[in-house]
Each structure stands twice: as structure tokens, then as C-alpha cells.
Design a protein around this motif. Sequence first.
Motif, PDB file in Angstrom:
ATOM      1  N   VAL A 109      39.328  30.549  30.014  1.00  0.00           N
ATOM      2  CA  VAL A 109      40.631  30.586  30.679  1.00  0.00           C
ATOM      3  C   VAL A 109      41.586  29.609  30.021  1.00  0.00           C
ATOM      4  CG1 VAL A 109      41.836  30.104  32.838  1.00  0.00           C
ATOM      5  CG2 VAL A 109      39.685  31.352  32.883  1.00  0.00           C
ATOM      6  N   GLU A 110      41.086  28.417  29.724  1.00  0.00           N
ATOM      7  CA  GLU A 110      41.925  27.413  29.069  1.00  0.00           C
ATOM      8  C   GLU A 110      42.374  27.881  27.692  1.00  0.00           C
ATOM      9  OE1 GLU A 110      41.688  22.690  27.752  1.00  0.00           O
ATOM     10  OE2 GLU A 110      39.952  23.710  28.608  1.00  0.00           O
ATOM     11  N   ALA A 111      41.495  28.610  26.998  1.00  0.00           N
ATOM     12  CA  ALA A 111      41.820  29.089  25.657  1.00  0.00           C
ATOM     13  C   ALA A 111      42.524  30.434  25.672  1.00  0.00           C
ATOM     14  CB  ALA A 111      40.544  29.191  24.821  1.00  0.00           C
ATOM     15  N   ARG A 112      42.756  30.996  26.864  1.00  0.00           N
ATOM     16  CA  ARG A 112      43.421  32.299  27.006  1.00  0.00           C
ATOM     17  C   ARG A 112      42.632  33.400  26.283  1.00  0.00           C
ATOM     18  NH1 ARG A 112      45.349  28.859  29.864  1.00  0.00           N
ATOM     19  NH2 ARG A 112      47.577  28.435  30.140  1.00  0.00           N
ATOM     20  N   ASP A 113      41.306  33.309  26.410  1.00  0.00           N
ATOM     21  CA  ASP A 113      40.423  34.279  25.752  1.00  0.00           C
ATOM     22  C   ASP A 113      40.256  35.481  26.688  1.00  0.00           C
ATOM     23  OD1 ASP A 113      38.573  35.640  24.268  1.00  0.00           O
ATOM     24  OD2 ASP A 113      37.186  33.960  24.050  1.00  0.00           O
ATOM     25  N   PHE A 114      41.178  36.428  26.578  1.00  0.00           N
ATOM     26  CA  PHE A 114      41.227  37.546  27.521  1.00  0.00           C
ATOM     27  C   PHE A 114      39.940  38.363  27.584  1.00  0.00           C
ATOM     28  CE2 PHE A 114      41.903  42.169  27.696  1.00  0.00           C
ATOM     29  CZ  PHE A 114      42.129  42.304  29.057  1.00  0.00           C
ATOM     30  N   PRO A 115      39.357  38.824  26.463  1.00  0.00           N
ATOM     31  CA  PRO A 115      38.161  39.677  26.585  1.00  0.00           C
ATOM     32  C   PRO A 115      37.024  38.991  27.329  1.00  0.00           C
ATOM     33  CG  PRO A 115      39.058  39.782  24.366  1.00  0.00           C
ATOM     34  CD  PRO A 115      39.781  38.667  25.062  1.00  0.00           C
ATOM     35  N   PHE A 116      36.841  37.704  27.094  1.00  0.00           N
ATOM     36  CA  PHE A 116      35.737  37.003  27.760  1.00  0.00           C
ATOM     37  C   PHE A 116      36.001  36.866  29.252  1.00  0.00           C
ATOM     38  CE2 PHE A 116      33.154  33.559  29.222  1.00  0.00           C
ATOM     39  CZ  PHE A 116      31.986  33.658  28.492  1.00  0.00           C
ATOM     40  N   VAL A 117      37.190  36.398  29.626  1.00  0.00           N
ATOM     41  CA  VAL A 117      37.503  36.197  31.041  1.00  0.00           C
ATOM     42  C   VAL A 117      37.469  37.520  31.792  1.00  0.00           C
ATOM     43  CG1 VAL A 117      39.267  35.416  32.661  1.00  0.00           C
ATOM     44  CG2 VAL A 117      38.875  34.153  30.544  1.00  0.00           C
ATOM     45  N   GLN A 118      38.053  38.551  31.213  1.00  0.00           N
ATOM     46  CA  GLN A 118      38.110  39.847  31.881  1.00  0.00           C
ATOM     47  C   GLN A 118      36.710  40.415  32.093  1.00  0.00           C
ATOM     48  OE1 GLN A 118      40.981  41.107  32.894  1.00  0.00           O
ATOM     49  NE2 GLN A 118      40.614  43.254  33.319  1.00  0.00           N
ATOM     50  N   SER A 119      35.894  40.392  31.072  1.00  0.00           N
ATOM     51  CA  SER A 119      34.537  40.945  31.182  1.00  0.00           C
ATOM     52  C   SER A 119      33.697  40.135  32.166  1.00  0.00           C
ATOM     53  CB  SER A 119      33.866  40.976  29.809  1.00  0.00           C
ATOM     54  OG  SER A 119      34.582  41.804  28.915  1.00  0.00           O
ATOM     55  N   ALA A 120      33.778  38.803  32.092  1.00  0.00           N
ATOM     56  CA  ALA A 120      32.990  37.960  32.991  1.00  0.00           C
ATOM     57  C   ALA A 120      33.400  38.180  34.445  1.00  0.00           C
ATOM     58  CB  ALA A 120      33.152  36.495  32.604  1.00  0.00           C
ATOM     59  N   ALA A 121      34.707  38.278  34.703  1.00  0.00           N
ATOM     60  CA  ALA A 121      35.180  38.469  36.072  1.00  0.00           C
ATOM     61  C   ALA A 121      34.693  39.790  36.650  1.00  0.00           C
ATOM     62  CB  ALA A 121      36.709  38.400  36.116  1.00  0.00           C
ATOM     63  N   VAL A 122      34.759  40.856  35.875  1.00  0.00           N
ATOM     64  CA  VAL A 122      34.337  42.169  36.369  1.00  0.00           C
ATOM     65  C   VAL A 122      32.825  42.198  36.578  1.00  0.00           C
ATOM     66  CG1 VAL A 122      34.241  44.630  35.832  1.00  0.00           C
ATOM     67  CG2 VAL A 122      36.311  43.331  35.343  1.00  0.00           C
ATOM     68  N   LEU A 123      32.072  41.581  35.700  1.00  0.00           N
ATOM     69  CA  LEU A 123      30.620  41.552  35.866  1.00  0.00           C
ATOM     70  C   LEU A 123      30.220  40.753  37.103  1.00  0.00           C
ATOM     71  CD1 LEU A 123      29.421  41.103  32.173  1.00  0.00           C
ATOM     72  CD2 LEU A 123      29.204  43.132  33.600  1.00  0.00           C
ATOM     73  N   LEU A 124      30.884  39.623  37.341  1.00  0.00           N
ATOM     74  CA  LEU A 124      30.595  38.842  38.543  1.00  0.00           C
ATOM     75  C   LEU A 124      30.958  39.634  39.806  1.00  0.00           C
ATOM     76  CD1 LEU A 124      31.815  35.303  37.426  1.00  0.00           C
ATOM     77  CD2 LEU A 124      29.459  36.068  37.735  1.00  0.00           C
ATOM     78  N   ALA A 125      32.069  40.360  39.745  1.00  0.00           N
ATOM     79  CA  ALA A 125      32.440  41.209  40.880  1.00  0.00           C
ATOM     80  C   ALA A 125      31.405  42.302  41.102  1.00  0.00           C
ATOM     81  CB  ALA A 125      33.820  41.817  40.645  1.00  0.00           C
ATOM     82  N   ALA A 126      30.881  42.853  40.015  1.00  0.00           N
ATOM     83  CA  ALA A 126      29.852  43.888  40.132  1.00  0.00           C
ATOM     84  C   ALA A 126      28.597  43.343  40.804  1.00  0.00           C
ATOM     85  CB  ALA A 126      29.524  44.447  38.751  1.00  0.00           C
ATOM     86  N   VAL A 127      28.244  42.102  40.502  1.00  0.00           N
ATOM     87  CA  VAL A 127      27.082  41.478  41.142  1.00  0.00           C
ATOM     88  C   VAL A 127      27.314  41.362  42.644  1.00  0.00           C
ATOM     89  CG1 VAL A 127      25.739  39.352  41.325  1.00  0.00           C
ATOM     90  CG2 VAL A 127      26.355  40.247  39.079  1.00  0.00           C
ATOM     91  N   GLY A 128      28.509  40.890  43.032  1.00  0.00           N
ATOM     92  CA  GLY A 128      28.812  40.762  44.452  1.00  0.00           C
ATOM     93  C   GLY A 128      28.790  42.091  45.176  1.00  0.00           C
ATOM     94  N   ILE A 129      29.386  43.115  44.570  1.00  0.00           N
ATOM     95  CA  ILE A 129      29.380  44.449  45.183  1.00  0.00           C
ATOM     96  C   ILE A 129      27.952  44.984  45.281  1.00  0.00           C
ATOM     97  CG2 ILE A 129      30.122  46.842  44.860  1.00  0.00           C
ATOM     98  CD1 ILE A 129      32.655  45.718  43.543  1.00  0.00           C
ATOM     99  N   GLY A 130      27.160  44.745  44.261  1.00  0.00           N
ATOM    100  CA  GLY A 130      25.767  45.197  44.285  1.00  0.00           C
ATOM    101  C   GLY A 130      24.966  44.546  45.401  1.00  0.00           C
ATOM    102  N   ILE A 131      25.212  43.251  45.650  1.00  0.00           N
ATOM    103  CA  ILE A 131      24.494  42.558  46.723  1.00  0.00           C
ATOM    104  C   ILE A 131      24.858  43.145  48.084  1.00  0.00           C
ATOM    105  CG2 ILE A 131      24.279  40.352  47.925  1.00  0.00           C
ATOM    106  CD1 ILE A 131      24.582  38.989  45.186  1.00  0.00           C
ATOM    107  N   TYR A 132      26.143  43.417  48.305  1.00  0.00           N
ATOM    108  CA  TYR A 132      26.542  44.018  49.573  1.00  0.00           C
ATOM    109  C   TYR A 132      26.006  45.443  49.714  1.00  0.00           C
ATOM    110  CZ  TYR A 132      29.636  40.246  51.014  1.00  0.00           C
ATOM    111  OH  TYR A 132      30.131  39.038  51.441  1.00  0.00           O
ATOM    112  N   LEU A 133      25.900  46.157  48.603  1.00  0.00           N
ATOM    113  CA  LEU A 133      25.313  47.494  48.653  1.00  0.00           C
ATOM    114  C   LEU A 133      23.850  47.427  49.062  1.00  0.00           C
ATOM    115  CD1 LEU A 133      25.342  50.543  48.131  1.00  0.00           C
ATOM    116  CD2 LEU A 133      24.918  50.067  45.713  1.00  0.00           C
TER     117      LEU A 133
END
Length: 310
Positions: free
Chosen positions: A264-288
Amino acid sequence: MLFAVALVVFVLFESLDSDAATVILSRTGSGDPNPEQLRALRTELGLDRPAPVRFVEWLLAFAQGDFGNSLISGRPVGDVLLGRAANSVTLALITAGLLIPAALALGLLAGARAGSRTDRVISVGALAAESVPSFVFGVLLVATVSLSLRLLPAVSLLPTGASVWSRPEILVLPVTCLLIGLAPHPVRMVRAQTAEVMASPYIQTIRLNGIGGMRLMLRHVAPNAVSASIHPLAGAVVGLIGGVAVVETLFSYPGLSQEVLRAVEARDFPFVQSAAVLLAAVGIGIYLVADLLTLLVSPRARQIAMGERI
């Protein structure tokens, strides 16, 4: 849901006051980058294209399992995520493995004896722990256990490439901090559900028929109380995603959160975007999984689901 998360993260990232090209040129120590340098580097990194085009390109590649390359290091994002995520997953799994049985045991014990001294001690302790931010407990643990008593390391540093199992002692304080921060809410929810089940006419009738003790708890009380407490427990496990980030920063634990903060500090878009979506997928999977477990252990939930489907 994942698409909504990806879109929100992208919009927030685009609203930042700089991009990766600005960060890279600023780190060279040559002062403020001139417009020509910025323009050339943005073209090289692909940042000169319209934002919707970059988002769609990333989305299509992500759907095919290609997380792209880091704008800063040039390394594949998947390789960096895999290396860092292993340490974070280890920390989260150990915490979840202790959190769930501890929350169930304490909640059932307090709820089965509602109004007793045991119930008051557990309830007051859980409420007090829930009222204090977890990082405060982390600082206190470092000050007492590490700096005063010198029993455990204050920071969870590891040599590059080393496994956390080579120094298991570095996991004790982070896991303890996470347990103190996340366990109180599910303990209180399990306690409330258990007390409600214990006061129900169904349980009162069973007790009048001479059934009590462990047989009553394990066969009749626990299944009903636990089935209603699955989602609070799932919420606590999902809370590990945010809790781990705080704990990793506090204890300098080499996990995914530190890498995300650097990105985030380095404005590394591909890394931040991919990490955020994967973490969200983990949360959604747990609720499922929680939804499926509720249907598995609760006949009433299955009847409601089938009735709605019909």
C-alpha cells in the motif's frame, strides 16, 4: 460479493494521491520526479491506460489464476503471497484451533450455571477483555512476559526463508493476544444460547424425567446451543483476518499483513488488489461453511431452508 470487494478496493486505490511510478522515482533520491520521467515510467508500468481498462484486465487475469507482477519488485504476486501467507495461515489456524473449543467450553460452562459465581466470573472476564483493544493486551504482554520476566521473545522475527516451526516460541504471544481479543464475543454468545436452552420447557421436561449431568449437557443442551452459536464463532474466525494484521504489525511477525502494508505504501496495485480479494474470499468461505454447518446440525434450519426453496 468478491466483485464488489474488488471494485471498492480499486476505487479506493485510485483515489490515492500518488502511484507506483511516483514512489519508485522518489526512492531513487533524485528529488521530485519530473513530468517526463513520470510519463515514461507510467507507460512502462502500464499506468498510463484508463483506470477501467486496467481494472478489467486485472479482473480477467485474476479469474484465470494470474495475479500479475508486483510493480515495485517485478516478482509474480502469487509467489510473494504464497511465501508470506503460509506464516499468517499458521498463526490463524493455531489461534482458531484454540479459540473454538475454548469459547464453546467457557460458554457452555457459564450458560449451564447461569447466575452462579462461575457464570459471573466468566461473563465479567469476557466483557472486560472485549472492552479493551487487542493491541493494548499485546503491549502489556510484551512489557510483562518479555521485558520484565524475560520468558518469551518480544518480537517474532525469523531469518529469511525459515519456518515458524523452527522457533515455535515466537507464536505464543501473538496467539495469546489474538485469543484475548477474539474469544470474549463468542464466549458471551454461546453462554447466552446455553442459558436460553437450559431455561426452555424442553430441557425442563427432560430434567423432570431424571436426565441430568453430562448426559443432559452433551446430548440435549450442547447441540442446540452450539447450532445457534455457529455464526458468532464464524465471525470470530473471520475476525482473525483483521486481528492477525494488528498482531503481525505489533510483534513484527513475518506474515502477509506486513507485505500488504508495504505494498500500500509503495502503491503496488496488483499486490494489494489480489491480496484484498483473496482475504475477502477466505472470509466469505468461512461464512459459507458456517451456513452449511448450521443446516447440518439444525433440523429446524433445514426445514426453513427447504420451505423457502419450495
